[in-house]
Design an enzyme around this catalytic site. Structure first.
Site, short mmCIF file in Angstrom:
data_model
loop_
_atom_site.label_atom_id
_atom_site.label_comp_id
_atom_site.label_asym_id
_atom_site.label_seq_id
_atom_site.Cartn_x
_atom_site.Cartn_y
_atom_site.Cartn_z
N LYS A 53 0.83 -1.20 0.00
CA LYS A 53 0.00 0.00 0.00
C LYS A 53 0.87 1.26 0.00
O LYS A 53 0.61 2.22 -0.73
CB LYS A 53 -0.95 -0.02 1.20
CG LYS A 53 -2.02 -1.10 1.08
CD LYS A 53 -2.77 -1.37 2.35
CE LYS A 53 -3.71 -2.59 2.17
NZ LYS A 53 -4.40 -2.98 3.39
N GLN A 97 -4.30 -1.47 9.62
CA GLN A 97 -4.20 -2.84 9.09
C GLN A 97 -4.73 -3.84 10.10
O GLN A 97 -4.32 -3.83 11.27
CB GLN A 97 -2.74 -3.13 8.71
CG GLN A 97 -2.53 -4.48 8.05
CD GLN A 97 -3.23 -4.58 6.69
OE1 GLN A 97 -3.16 -3.67 5.88
NE2 GLN A 97 -3.91 -5.69 6.45
N ASP A 120 -11.00 2.79 4.28
CA ASP A 120 -11.36 1.37 4.21
C ASP A 120 -12.87 1.19 4.18
O ASP A 120 -13.36 0.09 3.92
CB ASP A 120 -10.79 0.61 5.43
CG ASP A 120 -9.47 -0.08 5.10
OD1 ASP A 120 -9.25 -0.40 3.92
OD2 ASP A 120 -8.68 -0.30 6.03
#
Ligand code: NDP
Length: 305
Positions: A53, A97, A120
């Site tokens: 990412k 994460q 997200d």
């Protein structure tokens, strides 16, 4: 007719190029979208994901800040960190994460992320907006699935889409996105009866289960579009033969690495399909591309652009 392979790598590359162009445009207005990636502990898979990412940010011209609190971090310390990131003007997107270590309350933490920086799409505010069909930051994997369908010219309106899996991350949001695009949607899960009969009715079948090769050829209607979200690592020869017997190319890679990846759909089921996303190289590449797209979108929305 041979089934059509929906090439996620190529579609993701196109999206990344579009995002890079948008980042360059914003740069001319003095705006550089920024992503904060928070990685707790040192789980190898999480490290690989976060690294990809951060690399994608660099490649596309976004600013990124990798923050790595120690594995023993507390919920309170994480909440302080999120509050700081929420108030930082150089950060448009906050990515935490998962999975987090057990002492950290993931639910509280994800709700603490400012909804406008929730790239997200996990915040209840964004989930609610998605449900209501209002503009929202949608979760990356489901948004990527829609991109695959749309960019491949696969009709969705009026089609029967069957989604197997009802997680907050994949199953539920992809079902909502399909519904808003006028599919007739059925959601299945572990308590669904006669699953194979339902999947057999699907024009579009999305498998987000987390079980290797779970969807077998007899569960699939001839000519259906198969979207395989699953990522399952197999390590034994027995499993390999169950899925890939006769695939010499993959056998060579398996022999070298000692493992390979299989989706939630049995590879033989792809032969019955009209079109399908392979594993790897299908849905997976879209997830990071959509994270980049969401970060740019968040940067623009926050500035009222
Ligand atoms: P979850 O474990 O959160 O959800 C799995 C879902 O599958 C649940 O709703 C569960 O039902 C359902 N399920 C389990 N067993 C059965 C069964 N026997 N019959 C019918 N349904 C069943 O998984 P995720 O949604 O997070 O992920 C699914 C897969 O997608 C995983 O392989 C994951 O690695 C992969 N993934 C891939 C991504 C990518 O970028 N390509 C991104 C995210 C995930 P119930 O609710 O009843 O328990």
């Amino acid at each position: 007719m041979a089934p059509r392979v929906l090439d996620g790598v190529a579609i993701a590359a196109t999206i990344r190029k579009e995002v890079a162009e948008e980042v360059a445009r914003l740069g001319r207005q003095g705006i550089r979208p920024g992503l904060a990636a928070v990685l707790v502990g040192n789980a190898p898979a999480s490290q690989i994901y976060v690294r990809s990412k951060v690399e994608a940010c660099a490649e596309l011209g976004l600013f990124s800040d990798l923050i790595a609190p120690p594995a023993e971090v507390t919920t309170a310390e994480m909440l302080d960190l999120v509050a700081t990131l929420n108030s930082r003007d150089d950060i448009d997107g906050i990515l935490i994460q998962l999975p987090l270590p057990p002492q950290v309350d993931a639910k509280i933490l994800l709700e603490a992320v400012a909804p406008e920086k929730d790239v997200d799409g996990f915040h209840p505010m964004n989930a609610g907006r998605l449900l209501a069909g209002r503009p929202a930051l949608a979760p990356c994997t489901p948004a990527g699935i829609i991109e695959i369908l749309e960019r491949s010219g696969i009709p969705v309106t009026g089609q029967h889409a069957v989604v197997v899996g009802r997680s907050d991350i994949v199953g539920k949001p992809v079902a909502m996105l399909l519904l808003h695009r006028n599919a007739t949607v059925t959601i299945c899960h572990s308590k669904t009866r006669s699953l194979g009969e339902i999947t057999h009715q699907a024009d579009i079948l999305v498998a987000a289960i987390g079980r290797a090769g779970f969807i077998t050829p007899e569960m699939v209607r001839l000519g259906a579009t198969l979207i395989d979200v699953g990522i399952n690592r197999i390590t034994t020869r027995e499993e390999f033969d169950r899925f890939f017997l006769g695939d010499t190319k993959r056998a060579a890679v398996f022999a070298k690495r000692g493992s390979t990846i299989v989706g939630d759909i049995h590879p033989q089921a792809f032969e019955v399909a009209g079109a399908y996303t392979p594993v790897p190289g299908g849905v997976g590449p879209l997830t990071i591309a959509m994270l980049m797209a969401n970060t740019v979108r968040a940067a623009k929305m926050r500035r009222g652009l």
